[in-house]
Design an enzyme around this catalytic site. Structure first.
Site, PDB file in Angstrom:
ATOM      1  N   HIS A  69      -7.756  -5.549   7.781  1.00 38.60           N
ATOM      2  CA  HIS A  69      -7.923  -4.509   9.010  1.00 38.60           C
ATOM      3  C   HIS A  69      -7.503  -5.467   9.991  1.00 38.60           C
ATOM      4  CE1 HIS A  69      -6.242  -0.402   9.050  1.00 38.60           C
ATOM      5  NE2 HIS A  69      -7.192  -0.684   9.950  1.00 38.60           N
ATOM      6  N   ASP A  70      -6.797  -4.941  11.075  1.00 37.20           N
ATOM      7  CA  ASP A  70      -6.636  -5.509  12.370  1.00 37.20           C
ATOM      8  C   ASP A  70      -6.929  -7.210  12.186  1.00 37.20           C
ATOM      9  OD1 ASP A  70      -5.900  -3.596  13.027  1.00 37.20           O
ATOM     10  OD2 ASP A  70      -8.025  -2.469  13.886  1.00 37.20           O
TER      11      ASP A  70
ATOM     12  N   ARG B 291       1.794   4.769  -0.079  1.00 40.29           N
ATOM     13  CA  ARG B 291       1.423   6.466   0.433  1.00 40.29           C
ATOM     14  C   ARG B 291       2.745   7.233  -0.756  1.00 40.29           C
ATOM     15  NH1 ARG B 291      -1.097   3.304   4.196  1.00 40.29           N
ATOM     16  NH2 ARG B 291      -3.085   3.387   4.525  1.00 40.29           N
TER      17      ARG B 291
ATOM     18  N   THR C  86      -3.422   4.930   8.308  1.00 41.13           N
ATOM     19  CA  THR C  86      -3.567   4.084   8.076  1.00 41.13           C
ATOM     20  C   THR C  86      -5.190   3.935   7.829  1.00 41.13           C
ATOM     21  OG1 THR C  86      -4.261   1.082   8.648  1.00 41.13           O
ATOM     22  CG2 THR C  86      -4.851   3.066  10.128  1.00 41.13           C
TER      23      THR C  86
ATOM     24  N   HIS D 111       0.129  -6.013   9.276  1.00 40.12           N
ATOM     25  CA  HIS D 111       0.819  -5.250  10.822  1.00 40.12           C
ATOM     26  C   HIS D 111       1.071  -6.543  11.541  1.00 40.12           C
ATOM     27  CE1 HIS D 111       1.645  -2.241  14.661  1.00 40.12           C
ATOM     28  NE2 HIS D 111       0.447  -3.322  14.473  1.00 40.12           N
TER      29      HIS D 111
ATOM     30  N   GLU E  71      -2.937  -2.014  -2.893  1.00 33.30           N
ATOM     31  CA  GLU E  71      -4.113  -0.765  -2.521  1.00 33.30           C
ATOM     32  C   GLU E  71      -3.632   0.314  -1.824  1.00 33.30           C
ATOM     33  OE1 GLU E  71      -5.413  -3.707   0.414  1.00 33.30           O
ATOM     34  OE2 GLU E  71      -3.747  -2.236   1.794  1.00 33.30           O
TER      35      GLU E  71
ATOM     36  N   HIS F  64       0.428  -1.091   0.496  1.00 32.18           N
ATOM     37  CA  HIS F  64       0.301  -0.254  -0.066  1.00 32.18           C
ATOM     38  C   HIS F  64       0.910   1.258   0.022  1.00 32.18           C
ATOM     39  CE1 HIS F  64      -4.017   2.216   2.046  1.00 32.18           C
ATOM     40  NE2 HIS F  64      -3.464   3.011   0.873  1.00 32.18           N
TER      41      HIS F  64
END
Length: 240
Positions: free
Chosen positions: A192-193, A46, A102, A216, A71, A44
């Site tokens: 996510h998570d 940025r 995030t 993560h 992403e 991802h």
């Protein structure tokens, strides 16, 4: 069929960038993830390149043998060019804002319908599978269908947050969203998570879950369990 595991290696890049140089070697880690059982690699990038650098994407595309998932925010021209220059297996469109720590919300597929139709068509015309990041809201899933997207990625932070208190309540909106996606013929990803504690329950209860993208938590777990063992444990949570 078991859900595929795509390993997000952003945090590996963050660690590398914190000291300069090339330790840890991002490309080697990606290849090792594949060797240890990952079925895809997610990045991802940025605009500030604080973790994944744009150059990393070209280097990864040249060597990985599984699916590359890029992403990012398609409102950034630089991101769009990066995707079209590399032609990954999948692009996941995420409505990030500049400087965002995030991802923290999905697309409003109703409000942004015309724009998403244009971007989905652009990427699909290049032969890239498209996934749109959405919240677990049935109306957002319905409107996603009209964008022409191949898949949606369910944003799972709320599920992870509520899982320890009440798993059944936490999963309920995701089940409803997934049922709608299945009815409409849209593929389902999630991320996510998600972690070793909540992943199996999620995968068991979401019908036809095709892919999860996890970074993560997986990287954190690997500090204690080792990368190979960690990937194997995550894969085991996705096995029916």
């Amino acid at each position: 069929m078991a859900t595929s595991l795509s390993v997000n290696i952003n945090k590996i890049a963050t660690l590398r960038n914190s000291r300069g140089g090339n330790n840890p070697d991002l490309i080697k880690v990606a290849l090792d993830c594949e060797k240890f059982g990952a079925q895809g690699i997610t990045v991802h990038p940025r605009p500030d390149e604080r973790h994944i650098r744009y150059e990393d994407v070209f280097n990864l595309k040249a060597v990985i043998s599984t699916e590359l998932n890029i992403e990012g925010n398609c409102t950034e021209d630089k991101f769009v060019k990066l995707v079209l220059d590399n032609l990954p297996a999948q692009v996941t469109l995420v409505p990030d804002t500049e400087g965002q720590l995030t991802s923290n919300h999905g697309w409003d597929t109703i409000k942004n319908q015309a724009y998403l139709q244009k971007m989905v068509a652009l990427f699909k015309s290049a032969g890239i599978r498209v996934s749109i990041f959405v919240d677990p809201v049935v109306d957002m899933v319905k409107a996603a269908k009209d964008t022409g997207t191949d898949r949606i990625e369910l944003y799972t932070e709320a599920y992870a947050k509520d899982f320890l208190n009440d798993p059944e309540k936490a999963i309920e909106p995701y089940v409803l969203a997934a049922q709608e996606a299945n009815k409409l013929g849209i593929g389902i990803n999630a991320g996510h998570d998600l972690d070793l504690n909540n992943l199996a329950y999620f995968a068991k209860n979401i019908p036809n879950l095709l892919e999860v993208s996890i970074g993560h938590a997986l990287v954190c777990d690997s500090l204690y369990l080792g990368l190979e063992n960690t990937i194997k444990q995550y894969r085991s949570k996705l096995t029916p």
